[in-house]
Motif scaffolding. Sequence first.
Motif, PDB file in Angstrom:
ATOM      1  N   ALA A   1       0.770  -1.200  -0.248  1.00  0.00           N
ATOM      2  CA  ALA A   1       0.042  -0.031  -0.086  1.00  0.00           C
ATOM      3  C   ALA A   1       0.879   1.071  -0.123  1.00  0.00           C
ATOM      4  CB  ALA A   1      -1.034   0.328   0.859  1.00  0.00           C
ATOM      5  N   PRO A   2       0.214   1.937  -0.187  1.00  0.00           N
ATOM      6  CA  PRO A   2       0.649   4.156  -0.637  1.00  0.00           C
ATOM      7  C   PRO A   2       1.904   4.012   1.018  1.00  0.00           C
ATOM      8  CG  PRO A   2      -1.104   4.284  -1.591  1.00  0.00           C
ATOM      9  CD  PRO A   2      -0.825   2.639  -1.402  1.00  0.00           C
ATOM     10  N   PRO A   3       2.717   4.404   1.203  1.00  0.00           N
ATOM     11  CA  PRO A   3       3.202   5.005   2.235  1.00  0.00           C
ATOM     12  C   PRO A   3       2.179   5.921   3.205  1.00  0.00           C
ATOM     13  CG  PRO A   3       4.395   5.563   0.457  1.00  0.00           C
ATOM     14  CD  PRO A   3       4.058   4.950  -0.205  1.00  0.00           C
ATOM     15  N   ARG A   4       1.607   5.971   4.257  1.00  0.00           N
ATOM     16  CA  ARG A   4       1.567   6.706   5.583  1.00  0.00           C
ATOM     17  C   ARG A   4       2.021   6.012   6.759  1.00  0.00           C
ATOM     18  NH1 ARG A   4      -4.228   4.947   5.455  1.00  0.00           N
ATOM     19  NH2 ARG A   4      -4.407   6.052   7.175  1.00  0.00           N
TER      20      ARG A   4
ATOM     21  N   ASP B   1      -2.629  -4.633   6.720  1.00  0.00           N
ATOM     22  CA  ASP B   1      -1.530  -3.314   5.018  1.00  0.00           C
ATOM     23  C   ASP B   1      -1.024  -5.594   4.884  1.00  0.00           C
ATOM     24  OD1 ASP B   1       0.406  -3.284   3.223  1.00  0.00           O
ATOM     25  OD2 ASP B   1       0.793  -1.350   3.961  1.00  0.00           O
ATOM     26  N   VAL B   2      -0.171  -6.050   4.103  1.00  0.00           N
ATOM     27  CA  VAL B   2       0.230  -7.418   4.406  1.00  0.00           C
ATOM     28  C   VAL B   2       1.785  -7.224   4.525  1.00  0.00           C
ATOM     29  CG1 VAL B   2      -1.135  -8.179   2.276  1.00  0.00           C
ATOM     30  CG2 VAL B   2       1.285  -7.018   1.672  1.00  0.00           C
ATOM     31  N   VAL B   3       2.045  -5.545   4.689  1.00  0.00           N
ATOM     32  CA  VAL B   3       3.184  -5.801   4.821  1.00  0.00           C
ATOM     33  C   VAL B   3       3.854  -6.274   6.496  1.00  0.00           C
ATOM     34  CG1 VAL B   3       3.224  -3.201   5.959  1.00  0.00           C
ATOM     35  CG2 VAL B   3       5.569  -4.118   5.329  1.00  0.00           C
ATOM     36  N   THR B   4       2.829  -5.943   7.300  1.00  0.00           N
ATOM     37  CA  THR B   4       3.001  -6.738   8.989  1.00  0.00           C
ATOM     38  C   THR B   4       2.992  -8.551   8.955  1.00  0.00           C
ATOM     39  OG1 THR B   4       0.011  -6.489   8.720  1.00  0.00           O
ATOM     40  CG2 THR B   4       1.321  -4.837   9.295  1.00  0.00           C
TER      41      THR B   4
ATOM     42  N   GLY C   1      13.248   5.381   4.909  1.00  0.00           N
ATOM     43  CA  GLY C   1      12.782   5.503   6.383  1.00  0.00           C
ATOM     44  C   GLY C   1      11.429   4.491   6.543  1.00  0.00           C
ATOM     45  N   GLY C   2      11.507   3.967   5.587  1.00  0.00           N
ATOM     46  CA  GLY C   2      10.143   2.565   5.831  1.00  0.00           C
ATOM     47  C   GLY C   2       9.493   3.245   4.719  1.00  0.00           C
ATOM     48  N   ASP C   3       9.608   4.097   4.209  1.00  0.00           N
ATOM     49  CA  ASP C   3       8.536   4.782   3.008  1.00  0.00           C
ATOM     50  C   ASP C   3       8.213   3.278   2.315  1.00  0.00           C
ATOM     51  OD1 ASP C   3       7.674   6.935   4.078  1.00  0.00           O
ATOM     52  OD2 ASP C   3       8.337   8.037   2.883  1.00  0.00           O
ATOM     53  N   TRP C   4       9.212   2.606   1.416  1.00  0.00           N
ATOM     54  CA  TRP C   4       9.098   1.733   0.601  1.00  0.00           C
ATOM     55  C   TRP C   4      10.101   0.778   1.347  1.00  0.00           C
ATOM     56  CZ3 TRP C   4       5.796   3.111  -2.957  1.00  0.00           C
ATOM     57  CH2 TRP C   4       5.184   4.187  -3.135  1.00  0.00           C
ATOM     58  N   PHE C   5       9.434  -0.245   0.973  1.00  0.00           N
ATOM     59  CA  PHE C   5      11.107  -1.952   0.660  1.00  0.00           C
ATOM     60  C   PHE C   5      10.810  -2.252  -0.835  1.00  0.00           C
ATOM     61  CE2 PHE C   5       8.224  -2.456   4.628  1.00  0.00           C
ATOM     62  CZ  PHE C   5       8.964  -2.164   5.661  1.00  0.00           C
ATOM     63  N   GLU C   6      12.161  -2.209  -0.732  1.00  0.00           N
ATOM     64  CA  GLU C   6      12.935  -2.606  -2.514  1.00  0.00           C
ATOM     65  C   GLU C   6      12.916  -4.387  -2.216  1.00  0.00           C
ATOM     66  OE1 GLU C   6      14.891   0.194  -4.506  1.00  0.00           O
ATOM     67  OE2 GLU C   6      16.271   0.000  -3.263  1.00  0.00           O
TER      68      GLU C   6
ATOM     69  N   GLY D   1      15.996  -6.289  12.715  1.00  0.00           N
ATOM     70  CA  GLY D   1      17.481  -5.661  12.747  1.00  0.00           C
ATOM     71  C   GLY D   1      17.788  -4.509  12.636  1.00  0.00           C
ATOM     72  N   SER D   2      17.721  -4.358  10.532  1.00  0.00           N
ATOM     73  CA  SER D   2      17.710  -3.257   9.651  1.00  0.00           C
ATOM     74  C   SER D   2      16.533  -2.349   9.967  1.00  0.00           C
ATOM     75  CB  SER D   2      17.819  -3.425   8.557  1.00  0.00           C
ATOM     76  OG  SER D   2      16.720  -4.261   8.268  1.00  0.00           O
ATOM     77  N   LEU D   3      15.333  -2.372  10.858  1.00  0.00           N
ATOM     78  CA  LEU D   3      14.463  -1.699  10.143  1.00  0.00           C
ATOM     79  C   LEU D   3      14.236  -0.333  10.785  1.00  0.00           C
ATOM     80  CD1 LEU D   3      11.431  -4.667  11.286  1.00  0.00           C
ATOM     81  CD2 LEU D   3      12.510  -3.053   8.575  1.00  0.00           C
ATOM     82  N   GLU D   4      14.113   1.479  10.738  1.00  0.00           N
ATOM     83  CA  GLU D   4      14.197   2.472  10.693  1.00  0.00           C
ATOM     84  C   GLU D   4      12.775   1.924  11.740  1.00  0.00           C
ATOM     85  OE1 GLU D   4      15.536   5.127   8.199  1.00  0.00           O
ATOM     86  OE2 GLU D   4      16.705   4.183   7.279  1.00  0.00           O
ATOM     87  N   THR D   5      12.959   3.775  12.662  1.00  0.00           N
ATOM     88  CA  THR D   5      11.802   3.971  13.162  1.00  0.00           C
ATOM     89  C   THR D   5      11.206   5.547  12.491  1.00  0.00           C
ATOM     90  OG1 THR D   5      12.872   4.324  15.024  1.00  0.00           O
ATOM     91  CG2 THR D   5      11.327   2.065  15.089  1.00  0.00           C
ATOM     92  N   GLY D   6      10.043   5.974  13.007  1.00  0.00           N
ATOM     93  CA  GLY D   6       9.686   6.987  12.681  1.00  0.00           C
ATOM     94  C   GLY D   6      10.293   7.883  12.282  1.00  0.00           C
TER      95      GLY D   6
END
Length: 135
Positions: A45-48, A91-94, A109-114, A130-135
């Motif tokens: 889904a588009p980033p929110r 969102d399936v990203v979860t 910063g998590g707007d997209w995954f590539e 471990g590589s995930l960034e928070t808001g």
Amino acid sequence: MMVNAPTDLLADLAATRVGLAPSPIHGIGVFALADLPAGTRDLFAPPRPWVPVPEAGVEQLPPHARRLVETYCLWDAGVYYLPPHGFRVVDVVTYLNHSDTPNLRQVDGGDWFETVRDVTAGEELTIDYGSLETG
């Protein structure tokens, strides 16, 4: 201006390249429905922005709701990050599972995954938690 909703919906469905299925890693995972070349971004889904909620607020939730947050939300330094739409729409990203050798990376910063490499249809998409960034 009126939007032709059925046409837009069909176009969106035609562009959908990921889906959910049982995962050998954990529970349910996200899988490629078509081959995805390295560098593919438009998968979810588009980033929110996710909403930061202090851990103390989550602890006040009933057990079933707390389990949703603890299972599907990012936690960092006493703060959970919850999807802005809650859990009535998911969102399936979860459902991305962790791997030490992931085929996705977080961008902007998590707007997209590539995709970091070519991914074959039927392959599970994974991220290094471990590589995930928070808001």
